[in-house]
Write a protein that holds these residues in place. Structure first.
Motif, PDB file in Angstrom:
ATOM      1  N   ILE A 143       0.776  -1.273   0.032  1.00  0.00           N
ATOM      2  CA  ILE A 143       0.130   0.033  -0.055  1.00  0.00           C
ATOM      3  C   ILE A 143       0.912   1.195   0.079  1.00  0.00           C
ATOM      4  O   ILE A 143       1.661   1.403   0.871  1.00  0.00           O
ATOM      5  CB  ILE A 143      -0.897   0.060   1.132  1.00  0.00           C
ATOM      6  N   ARG A 144       0.668   2.026  -0.892  1.00  0.00           N
ATOM      7  CA  ARG A 144       1.211   3.372  -1.000  1.00  0.00           C
ATOM      8  C   ARG A 144       0.507   4.381  -0.820  1.00  0.00           C
ATOM      9  O   ARG A 144      -0.313   4.839  -1.668  1.00  0.00           O
ATOM     10  CB  ARG A 144       1.905   3.392  -2.595  1.00  0.00           C
ATOM     11  N   LEU A 145       0.427   4.903   0.386  1.00  0.00           N
ATOM     12  CA  LEU A 145      -0.765   5.987   0.881  1.00  0.00           C
ATOM     13  C   LEU A 145      -0.194   7.244   0.986  1.00  0.00           C
ATOM     14  O   LEU A 145       0.821   7.619   1.802  1.00  0.00           O
ATOM     15  CB  LEU A 145      -1.289   5.483   2.324  1.00  0.00           C
ATOM     16  N   MET A 146      -0.581   8.346  -0.018  1.00  0.00           N
ATOM     17  CA  MET A 146       0.043   9.553   0.071  1.00  0.00           C
ATOM     18  C   MET A 146      -1.054  10.596   0.854  1.00  0.00           C
ATOM     19  O   MET A 146      -2.209  10.295   0.367  1.00  0.00           O
ATOM     20  CB  MET A 146       0.092  10.388  -1.230  1.00  0.00           C
ATOM     21  N   ILE A 147      -0.732  11.151   2.026  1.00  0.00           N
ATOM     22  CA  ILE A 147      -1.399  11.845   2.665  1.00  0.00           C
ATOM     23  C   ILE A 147      -1.286  13.410   2.380  1.00  0.00           C
ATOM     24  O   ILE A 147      -0.276  14.214   2.452  1.00  0.00           O
ATOM     25  CB  ILE A 147      -1.211  11.803   3.918  1.00  0.00           C
ATOM     26  N   ALA A 148      -2.333  13.915   1.852  1.00  0.00           N
ATOM     27  CA  ALA A 148      -2.463  15.481   1.610  1.00  0.00           C
ATOM     28  C   ALA A 148      -2.712  16.312   2.891  1.00  0.00           C
ATOM     29  O   ALA A 148      -3.519  15.912   3.733  1.00  0.00           O
ATOM     30  CB  ALA A 148      -3.515  15.680   0.509  1.00  0.00           C
ATOM     31  N   PRO A 149      -2.017  17.505   2.602  1.00  0.00           N
ATOM     32  CA  PRO A 149      -2.091  18.346   4.093  1.00  0.00           C
ATOM     33  C   PRO A 149      -3.366  19.247   4.023  1.00  0.00           C
ATOM     34  O   PRO A 149      -3.439  20.278   4.177  1.00  0.00           O
ATOM     35  CB  PRO A 149      -0.864  19.261   4.042  1.00  0.00           C
TER      36      PRO A 149
END
Length: 190
Positions: A143-149
């Motif tokens: 899982i490649r989870l990119m979290i946006a601010p």
């Protein structure tokens, strides 16, 4: 952006998604314009050049997505180039691109019999229900989870409670200058 763990043959299915800080992948109307909003600069973060990003994207052999993600990609101007794309849908679609095929059926058959014999690096890029189903069936290697601010308050959740408890191993964390953070996890035991 590190390589994937995958299986013994070097094949992997990567679930890639961008989420808000509060766990939403889209607003209630399925819009994702919040991804492009201005944010502060995280000075300690890394930045990736267009050339580095393009080189990384070339390592992806195939994308899998649901019909709403497909519609959104068409609206965006098709960011997947000529890389093969499988759209999982029960809807009838006119052929839009030569690199796109449509699939309706057993997801294990899709991955094990149709995709893995042809591709090494398979990326599942949405939507939420399709990602949840892949997880339920044990078809995701990382899982490649990119979290946006950004906090959205409400919208479409990636994980809505239908996924069973399961441990994943953290492989990498990257903070970017634009305030986004990428978490890379691999399935435990892999």
């Amino acid at each position: 952006m590190s390589g994937s763990e995958g299986d013994a043959k070097g094949q992997s299915v990567t679930l890639h998604v961008v989420s808000s800080l509060d766990g939403f992948i889209a607003k209630k109307d399925n819009s994702v314009g919040w991804l492009d909003g201005p944010g502060g600069v995280y000075e300690a973060g890394v930045s990736i050049s267009e050339e580095e990003a393009a080189a990384f994207v070339k390592t992806i052999d195939c994308y899998v997505m649901g019909s709403r993600t497909y519609e959104h990609a068409l609206e965006l101007g098709w960011p997947y180039g000529d890389t093969p794309v499988v759209v999982v849908t029960g809807r009838e679609w006119p052929p839009a691109r030569e690199s796109v095929e449509f699939y309706s059926g057993d997801l294990k058959v899709l991955v094990d019999e149709r995709l893995k014999p042809r591709y090494r690096n398979i990326w599942l890029v949405g939507g939420a229900m399709l990602c949840q189903r892949f997880l339920e069936l044990g078809l995701v290697d990382e899982i490649r989870l990119m979290i946006a601010p950004v906090l959205l308050g409400e919208g479409l959740r990636l994980f809505d409670g239908s996924v069973r408890e399961e441990r994943w191993s953290l492989k990498n964390v990257v903070g970017y200058k634009n305030g986004f953070v990428e978490l890379l996890y691999s399935a435990s035991g892999g």
